[in-house]
Design a protein around this motif. Structure first.
Motif, short mmCIF file in Angstrom:
data_model
loop_
_atom_site.label_atom_id
_atom_site.label_comp_id
_atom_site.label_asym_id
_atom_site.label_seq_id
_atom_site.Cartn_x
_atom_site.Cartn_y
_atom_site.Cartn_z
N GLY A 32 0.84 -1.21 0.00
CA GLY A 32 0.00 0.00 0.00
C GLY A 32 0.87 1.25 0.00
N ILE A 34 -0.09 4.15 1.38
CA ILE A 34 -0.62 5.17 2.29
C ILE A 34 -0.36 4.86 3.77
N PHE A 62 -5.13 11.10 6.11
CA PHE A 62 -6.40 11.08 6.85
C PHE A 62 -6.36 12.02 8.05
N PHE A 164 -12.20 13.71 -2.53
CA PHE A 164 -11.25 12.65 -2.91
C PHE A 164 -11.23 12.41 -4.43
N LYS A 225 -8.21 -0.92 -6.27
CA LYS A 225 -7.06 -1.59 -6.88
C LYS A 225 -7.20 -3.09 -6.64
N ASN A 228 -6.57 -4.53 -3.33
CA ASN A 228 -7.49 -4.24 -2.23
C ASN A 228 -8.65 -5.24 -2.19
N ASP A 243 -9.07 -2.41 2.78
CA ASP A 243 -8.72 -0.99 2.58
C ASP A 243 -9.98 -0.12 2.46
N THR A 246 -11.48 4.73 2.39
CA THR A 246 -12.11 5.76 1.54
C THR A 246 -13.54 5.38 1.16
N ASP A 258 -11.31 2.84 -11.26
CA ASP A 258 -10.02 2.69 -10.59
C ASP A 258 -9.46 1.28 -10.76
N ARG A 261 -7.98 1.21 -14.26
CA ARG A 261 -6.72 1.93 -14.22
C ARG A 261 -5.57 1.03 -13.78
N CYS A 318 -5.49 9.99 -11.22
CA CYS A 318 -4.39 9.41 -10.45
C CYS A 318 -3.05 9.93 -10.98
N ARG A 321 -2.58 13.29 -9.64
CA ARG A 321 -2.19 13.25 -8.22
C ARG A 321 -0.71 12.90 -8.06
N PHE A 322 -0.23 11.93 -8.84
CA PHE A 322 1.20 11.56 -8.76
C PHE A 322 2.07 12.75 -9.16
N TYR A 332 2.89 12.78 -0.06
CA TYR A 332 1.66 12.00 0.15
C TYR A 332 1.85 10.51 -0.11
N PHE A 333 2.26 10.15 -1.31
CA PHE A 333 2.43 8.73 -1.64
C PHE A 333 3.81 8.25 -1.16
C1 GN1 Z 1 -3.37 4.78 -2.77
O1 GN1 Z 1 -3.83 2.98 -0.20
P1 GN1 Z 1 -3.57 2.41 -1.52
O2 GN1 Z 1 -2.13 2.13 -1.79
O3 GN1 Z 1 -4.49 1.22 -1.76
C2 GN1 Z 1 -4.40 5.91 -2.80
C3 GN1 Z 1 -5.31 5.73 -4.01
C4 GN1 Z 1 -4.49 5.71 -5.29
C5 GN1 Z 1 -3.46 4.61 -5.18
C6 GN1 Z 1 -2.53 4.59 -6.36
C7 GN1 Z 1 -6.16 6.94 0.35
O4 GN1 Z 1 -4.04 3.55 -2.59
O5 GN1 Z 1 -6.25 6.79 -4.08
O6 GN1 Z 1 -5.31 5.48 -6.41
O7 GN1 Z 1 -2.65 4.76 -3.98
N1 GN1 Z 1 -5.17 5.91 -1.57
C8 GN1 Z 1 -5.41 7.06 -0.92
O8 GN1 Z 1 -1.86 3.37 -6.38
O9 GN1 Z 1 -5.04 8.17 -1.31
#
Ligand code: GN1
Ligand code: ADP
Ligand code: MG
Length: 371
Positions: A32, A34, A62, A164, A225, A228, A243, A246, A258, A261, A318, A321-322, A332-333
């Protein structure tokens, strides 16, 4: 008990929970981006593994952690009822919290950070890439998740991350990061910046449909994903959606999108060689089939019509965001090497470009399967 040296804070957190077996150790776990996730291993009993997942919620992602846990408890309690009513196994088909020694559902540390302990769902697979069959199985599970929550009182859920999947807001945040260009990185990523600017109008498509009342607000997972969903080793079906951080009101096309993606291709999210990054329309077809089957005909005609938009928008968003996180200095990531967020952004934009090439086919497939 084994605890990695640099994870000293774990000792106190672990001591807050009551374990029914002897704890042997803790290791960082999963992929993950996050939360901080650890697998806690106990002495096996009667040959059976006893493991737990301990998670420290991300403070950056969060800000309102107690509200998040209120959602978590509400959603898993609802799922328990529905699973029981369907004759299912609540120990495997949803997440189960282990309370603290004080009988609280989670532990809050001195800094206000929430830590939760869940039972490990054994004999499952957590995949980064799937065969077409397993991808379709994951789609059934996510479709079913939405179906199971269709009667959940959405107004009681907190927005754990405000805006979000508000793609317009993501675009605005990107512009703000570009404007401040804190680390002077913008100069080297002009191509990626232009890719986003050229798609400003796209960022409003789903939101316009929501505002016009075409698309209904539902309870959605919002982070669908492939990794998840846990897949049962024996049945090869999706058994438990994880997970849930959200899970809140959203659009069904976000959950569909998603997953596309992340899963409708054959590369890692951070594949550096873009020649290996290709949107796979046959995997897309599989996912459409599985998702509609799992949702049991619960989607409206307009939702079906907008599914391809869900795929394109979640991928574009996404990527944005990256790129925003890259411009902001990777706050963040989680990253494992410098520039990883830029690499991730590029894979997303390549997938968006591929989808644009196959746009008609994407619609055609939904029409064929959804009729
Ligand atoms: C994050 O938490 P995780 O790794 O399952 C992110 C998603 C993005 C993803 C990209 C809370 O997911 O929104 O799409 O990374 N989660 C949060 O891989 O921002
Ligand atoms: P993040 O938000 O950081 O992605 P997740 O909740 O998805 O955190 O957990 C990270 C990983 O931990 C998952 O991808 C999965 O491999 C594993 N995991 C989480 N909960 C469980 C569970 N109850 N049983 C088995 N594995 C789990
Ligand atoms: Mg996850």
């Amino acid at each position: 008990m084994y605890i990695p040296e640099n994870e000293a804070m774990l000792t106190k957190v672990i001591a807050a929970f009551d374990f029914p077996a002897t704890l042997l150790g803790a290791v960082r776990y999963g992929s993950g981006h996050i939360n901080d996730t650890f697998c806690l291993v106990c002495q096996p009993q009667e040959g059976k593994a006893i493991r737990y997942i301990l998670q420290g919620l991300s403070v950056a992602a969060f800000p309102r952690q107690e509200e998040l846990m209120e959602n978590f408890i509400g959603v898993t309690s609802h799922l328990r009822k529905k699973i029981l009513a369907a004759g299912g196994d609540v120990e495997r088909e949803t997440l189960n919290l282990v309370p603290t020694r004080e009988g609280k559902p989670y532990y809050t540390d001195d800094t206000g950070r929430v830590w939760r302990l869940t039972k490990y769902v054994e004999n499952t697979l957590c995949l980064q890439k799937a065969t077409p069959e397993l991808f379709e199985a994951s789609a059934r599970a996510f479709g079913r998740f939405q179906w199971l929550l269709a009667d959940y009182p959405a107004e009681t859920l907190h927005e754990t991350i405000v805006n979000f999947h508000n793609t317009e807001d993501r675009f605005a945040k990107f512009l703000a990061a570009l404007e401040s260009d804190k680390l002077g990185r913008a100069g080297q990523v002009q191509k990626e910046i232009q890719f986003v600017l050229d798609r400003k109008a796209d960022c409003s498509v789903a939101l316009n449909a929501l505002r016009e009342g075409k698309l209904p607000l539902r309870v959605t997972h919002n982070d669908t994903k492939l990794n998840n969903v846990l897949i049962d080793e024996k049945t090869q079906e999706g058994v438990c959606i994880i997970d849930l951080d959200t899970t809140m009101p959203g659009l069904s096309i976000y959950d569909f999108g998603d997953s596309i993606r992340f899963g409708a291709n054959h590369c890692a999210e951070d594949e550096a060689d873009l020649s290996k990054v290709n949107f796979d329309i046959e995997l897309y077809r599989r996912y459409v089939r599985g998702f509609l089957e799992g949702a049991k005909g619960g989607l409206t005609e307009a939702e079906l019509e907008y599914l391809p938009w869900g795929a394109k928008l979640m991928t574009l968003e996404c990527g944005i965001r990256f790129l925003t996180d890259y411009l902001d200095g990777d706050n963040y990531f989680h990253i494992h090497y410098p520039g990883q967020n830029l690499v991730r952004c590029r894979t997303q934009f390549k997938l968006v470009a591929d989808m644009e090439q196959q746009w008609e086919q994407m619609h055609q497939i939904v029409k064929e399967i959804g009729k």
